[in-house]
Every structure is written in structure tokens, then in C-alpha cells.
Write a protein that holds these residues in place. Structure first.
Motif, mmCIF file in Angstrom:
data_model
loop_
_atom_site.group_PDB
_atom_site.id
_atom_site.type_symbol
_atom_site.label_atom_id
_atom_site.label_comp_id
_atom_site.label_asym_id
_atom_site.label_seq_id
_atom_site.Cartn_x
_atom_site.Cartn_y
_atom_site.Cartn_z
ATOM 1 N N ILE A 75 0.799 -1.232 0.000
ATOM 2 C CA ILE A 75 0.000 0.000 0.000
ATOM 3 C C ILE A 75 0.831 1.282 0.000
ATOM 4 C CG2 ILE A 75 -1.905 -1.173 1.154
ATOM 5 C CD1 ILE A 75 -1.147 0.318 3.720
ATOM 6 N N CYS A 76 2.081 1.207 0.432
ATOM 7 C CA CYS A 76 2.876 2.434 0.589
ATOM 8 C C CYS A 76 3.093 3.208 -0.719
ATOM 9 C CB CYS A 76 4.211 2.128 1.257
ATOM 10 S SG CYS A 76 4.036 1.494 2.942
ATOM 11 N N PRO A 77 3.402 2.536 -1.842
ATOM 12 C CA PRO A 77 3.560 3.302 -3.087
ATOM 13 C C PRO A 77 2.295 4.089 -3.455
ATOM 14 C CG PRO A 77 4.499 1.120 -3.330
ATOM 15 C CD PRO A 77 3.764 1.120 -2.027
ATOM 16 N N ARG A 78 1.131 3.476 -3.217
ATOM 17 C CA ARG A 78 -0.119 4.172 -3.497
ATOM 18 C C ARG A 78 -0.323 5.342 -2.546
ATOM 19 N NH1 ARG A 78 -4.521 0.289 -2.724
ATOM 20 N NH2 ARG A 78 -3.134 -0.955 -4.038
ATOM 21 N N MET A 79 0.039 5.152 -1.274
ATOM 22 C CA MET A 79 -0.082 6.228 -0.298
ATOM 23 C C MET A 79 0.823 7.401 -0.662
ATOM 24 S SD MET A 79 -0.225 3.856 3.142
ATOM 25 C CE MET A 79 0.029 5.219 4.280
ATOM 26 N N THR A 80 2.041 7.092 -1.081
ATOM 27 C CA THR A 80 2.963 8.162 -1.485
ATOM 28 C C THR A 80 2.413 8.900 -2.696
ATOM 29 O OG1 THR A 80 4.882 6.959 -0.623
ATOM 30 C CG2 THR A 80 5.315 8.662 -2.266
ATOM 31 N N LYS A 81 1.895 8.162 -3.654
ATOM 32 C CA LYS A 81 1.288 8.770 -4.848
ATOM 33 C C LYS A 81 0.149 9.705 -4.460
ATOM 34 C CE LYS A 81 -1.299 7.535 -9.032
ATOM 35 N NZ LYS A 81 -1.884 6.398 -9.802
ATOM 36 N N HIS A 82 -0.653 9.286 -3.499
ATOM 37 C CA HIS A 82 -1.790 10.094 -3.084
ATOM 38 C C HIS A 82 -1.368 11.280 -2.224
ATOM 39 C CE1 HIS A 82 -4.783 6.573 -3.872
ATOM 40 N NE2 HIS A 82 -4.396 7.192 -4.978
ATOM 41 N N MET A 83 -0.306 11.110 -1.432
ATOM 42 C CA MET A 83 0.198 12.260 -0.681
ATOM 43 C C MET A 83 0.728 13.318 -1.637
ATOM 44 S SD MET A 83 0.449 13.405 2.457
ATOM 45 C CE MET A 83 0.814 12.254 3.789
ATOM 46 N N LYS A 84 1.217 12.899 -2.786
ATOM 47 C CA LYS A 84 1.692 13.857 -3.780
ATOM 48 C C LYS A 84 0.545 14.717 -4.311
ATOM 49 C CE LYS A 84 4.801 12.964 -6.832
ATOM 50 N NZ LYS A 84 5.795 13.965 -6.380
ATOM 51 N N LEU A 85 -0.676 14.213 -4.288
ATOM 52 C CA LEU A 85 -1.833 15.023 -4.663
ATOM 53 C C LEU A 85 -2.026 16.167 -3.669
ATOM 54 C CD1 LEU A 85 -4.402 12.200 -5.592
ATOM 55 C CD2 LEU A 85 -3.009 13.573 -7.155
ATOM 56 N N VAL A 86 -1.794 15.863 -2.391
ATOM 57 C CA VAL A 86 -1.891 16.891 -1.356
ATOM 58 C C VAL A 86 -0.749 17.900 -1.525
ATOM 59 C CG1 VAL A 86 -2.037 17.331 1.124
ATOM 60 C CG2 VAL A 86 -2.939 15.180 0.188
ATOM 61 N N GLU A 87 0.449 17.383 -1.775
ATOM 62 C CA GLU A 87 1.608 18.253 -2.025
ATOM 63 C C GLU A 87 1.316 19.208 -3.182
ATOM 64 O OE1 GLU A 87 6.334 17.634 -3.144
ATOM 65 O OE2 GLU A 87 4.823 16.313 -4.020
ATOM 66 N N LYS A 88 0.740 18.672 -4.247
ATOM 67 C CA LYS A 88 0.461 19.471 -5.445
ATOM 68 C C LYS A 88 -0.616 20.525 -5.188
ATOM 69 C CE LYS A 88 -0.726 18.962 -10.354
ATOM 70 N NZ LYS A 88 -1.102 17.993 -11.427
ATOM 71 N N ALA A 89 -1.561 20.213 -4.292
ATOM 72 C CA ALA A 89 -2.668 21.135 -4.005
ATOM 73 C C ALA A 89 -2.222 22.355 -3.212
ATOM 74 C CB ALA A 89 -3.767 20.393 -3.251
ATOM 75 N N PHE A 90 -1.101 22.233 -2.494
ATOM 76 C CA PHE A 90 -0.634 23.351 -1.657
ATOM 77 C C PHE A 90 0.850 23.623 -1.918
ATOM 78 C CE2 PHE A 90 -4.111 21.166 0.441
ATOM 79 C CZ PHE A 90 -5.007 22.208 0.658
ATOM 80 N N PRO A 91 1.208 23.963 -3.141
ATOM 81 C CA PRO A 91 2.618 24.172 -3.480
ATOM 82 C C PRO A 91 3.193 25.371 -2.730
ATOM 83 C CG PRO A 91 1.208 24.964 -5.249
ATOM 84 C CD PRO A 91 0.312 24.253 -4.279
ATOM 85 N N ALA A 92 4.297 25.145 -2.071
ATOM 86 C CA ALA A 92 5.020 26.210 -1.365
ATOM 87 C C ALA A 92 4.193 26.900 -0.285
ATOM 88 C CB ALA A 92 5.541 27.239 -2.366
ATOM 89 N N ASN A 93 3.121 26.259 0.195
ATOM 90 C CA ASN A 93 2.331 26.838 1.280
ATOM 91 C C ASN A 93 2.947 26.408 2.608
ATOM 92 O OD1 ASN A 93 0.400 27.549 3.237
ATOM 93 N ND2 ASN A 93 -1.291 27.280 1.792
ATOM 94 N N LYS A 94 3.607 27.340 3.263
ATOM 95 C CA LYS A 94 4.336 27.017 4.486
ATOM 96 C C LYS A 94 3.410 26.742 5.668
ATOM 97 C CE LYS A 94 8.566 29.440 3.196
ATOM 98 N NZ LYS A 94 9.575 30.455 3.587
ATOM 99 N N ASN A 95 2.121 26.983 5.485
ATOM 100 C CA ASN A 95 1.160 26.700 6.549
ATOM 101 C C ASN A 95 0.616 25.281 6.489
ATOM 102 O OD1 ASN A 95 1.110 29.293 7.847
ATOM 103 N ND2 ASN A 95 0.032 30.073 6.050
ATOM 104 N N VAL A 96 1.063 24.509 5.500
ATOM 105 C CA VAL A 96 0.647 23.110 5.366
ATOM 106 C C VAL A 96 1.894 22.235 5.317
ATOM 107 C CG1 VAL A 96 -0.605 21.415 3.987
ATOM 108 C CG2 VAL A 96 -1.434 23.786 4.098
ATOM 109 N N VAL A 97 2.044 21.363 6.307
ATOM 110 C CA VAL A 97 3.226 20.506 6.427
ATOM 111 C C VAL A 97 2.800 19.050 6.284
ATOM 112 C CG1 VAL A 97 5.144 19.821 7.922
ATOM 113 C CG2 VAL A 97 4.320 22.190 7.946
ATOM 114 N N LEU A 98 3.610 18.260 5.571
ATOM 115 C CA LEU A 98 3.355 16.832 5.411
ATOM 116 C C LEU A 98 4.446 16.058 6.145
ATOM 117 C CD1 LEU A 98 2.555 16.828 1.570
ATOM 118 C CD2 LEU A 98 1.005 17.292 3.491
#
Length: 217
Positions: A91-114
Motif C-alpha cells: 500500500i505504501c507506493p499508493r499512499m505516497t502517490k496520493h500524498m503527492k496530490l496533497v503536495e500538489k494542491a498546496f505548493p510552497a504553502n508554508k502553513n501546510v506541512v506533510l
């Protein structure tokens, strides 16, 4: 033929009512204070302090760049946490892929940390996490892959994030930690959401909930 006559004040009142009804409201997200994830809604700061004492505990781990990341780095910020390991082939590769969707939604937003915590920190060294981040094109400065003490990571996952819900709350570091959950935590380090990290649809909800938290005072 009947004819309805409205006074000027009645017309104004009706218009205001229609405007009010037409406004979309964004209800506040619930809080989660226990590992059974029973949602709790609060109306005031005093009620919040009384009903929601649980917050994410202090921690200190190193990320893929060898930088020490602690609770100070999430103070006053929203963060999303998940638990993975670099050698996971399920499941981890899929989780990483999906976390990248969150990363992409908040590019360079320092108020959102993963924060992605390794559950095999004895294997996932800083250099291994760095290689993993390169292989998965993780570029955000706000996405930290974390390694450190196994006992500390497992305790934080189970006791602070309720990562395995009630099933894992009483377990210790001798029992392997594996969960698909993503946890959403607000600026006061209180849990506000739990999501299945293997489902893209859940990521869309997570992104929407982050946007709601960004608007909260």
C-alpha cells in the motif's frame, strides 16, 4: 383573479431571506479526542479547552535531508501525517502517490506541512529516505520523511495520532505498525480528520478539509 401585493419592506425582507438561504456555509470540522474517532463539535474556545484536551505530543526526528524536525516545526501550522516504509511493496507506493496530490494542491504553502513517518526506522536511514524522495520526485520543502527511534515513532503514532485507531492504541513497539490512515491535524495540534490513504477520493476530501482549516481563526 387574485393578486398578491407586497409592501416595500416585505420585498426587502424576502430578498434578504433569499440571499441568506442562498449562501453556502462551511461547517467546522469535528475534533477527535479518543482512538475510537467519535466526532466532537464545539462552539467556543472554552468548550474546546474543556472537551478536547488531546494534542499531538512533542517529538524530534530527522528528515530525508538530515534536518531535525520537531513539534516546533508544526506550531501554528496544519499538518498531515502518515506512516510508511521504503521497502513496502503493497500500500505504501499508493499512499505516497496520493500524498503527492496533497503536495500538489498546496505548493510552497508554508502553513501546510506533510509528515511521513517511517515504521522501519532501523532500515530507513536518512540516506535511504533521500533516495526514496528522489525516486518519487518529492520536491516540496514542507514534506518531511522522518526517521529516528522506533519506540518514539510507534508511541507517537499510536498514542498521539491514534494511527491504528482502538486496535493499536494499547500496542507497544514490539508489534509492527502498519496503517493506511492519513491524519489531519490543525494549527493547535488537534486531530481533525482521518482518511484512507489508498483511496484517491479520500484525498480530495482531505484537500477540501485542509482548505477549510486554513480559513479557521
Amino acid at each position: 383573479m387574485w393578486r398578491t401585493v407586497f409592501s416595500g419592506s416585505s420585498v426587502v425582507a424576502i430578498i434578504l431571506l433569499l440571499i441568506a438561504c442562498g449562501k453556502e456555509t462551511s461547517p467546522k470540522l469535528p475534533y477527535y479526542n479518543t482512538p475510537d474517532f467519535s466526532p466532537i463539535f464545539v462552539e467556543s474556545a472554552s468548550e474546546l479547552a474543556e472537551k478536547i484536551p488531546h494534542t499531538i505530543s512533542n517529538f524530534s526526528f530527522r528528515d530525508q535531508n538530515g534536518v531535525t524536525i520537531s513539534e516546533k516545526d508544526i506550531e501554528g501550522k496544519i499538518h498531515v501525517a502518515d506512516f510508511f516504509f521504503t521497502s513496502c511493496g503493497s500500500i505504501c507506493p499508493r499512499m505516497t502517490k496520493h500524498m503527492k496530490l496533497v503536495e500538489k494542491a498546496f505548493p510552497a504553502n508554508k502553513n501546510v506541512v506533510l509528515l511521513s513517518y517511517s515504521v522501519t526506522p532501523w532500515i530507513d536511514s536518512v540516506s535511504r529516505l533521500k533516495a526514496y524522495s528522489r525516486a518519487n520526485n518529492i520536491q516540496s520543502e514542507n514534506w518531511h520523511l522522518l526517521t529516528g527511534s522506533k519506540a518514539a515513532i510507534y508511541q507517537l503514532a499510536r498514542q498521539s495520532y491514534f494511527a491504528e485507531e482502538e486496535l493499536g492504541f494499547t500496542k507497544d513497539s514490539t508489534e509492527f505498525l502498519h496503517t493506511e490512515h492519513f491524519l489531519l491535524v490543525d494549527k493547535q495540534k488537534r486531530i481533525r480528520g482521518i482518511y484512507n490513504g489508498t483511496l484517491e477520493l479520500e484525498m480530495q476530501q482531505l484537500i477540501a478539509d485542509i482548505q477549510s482549516l486554513l480559513k479557521e481563526n
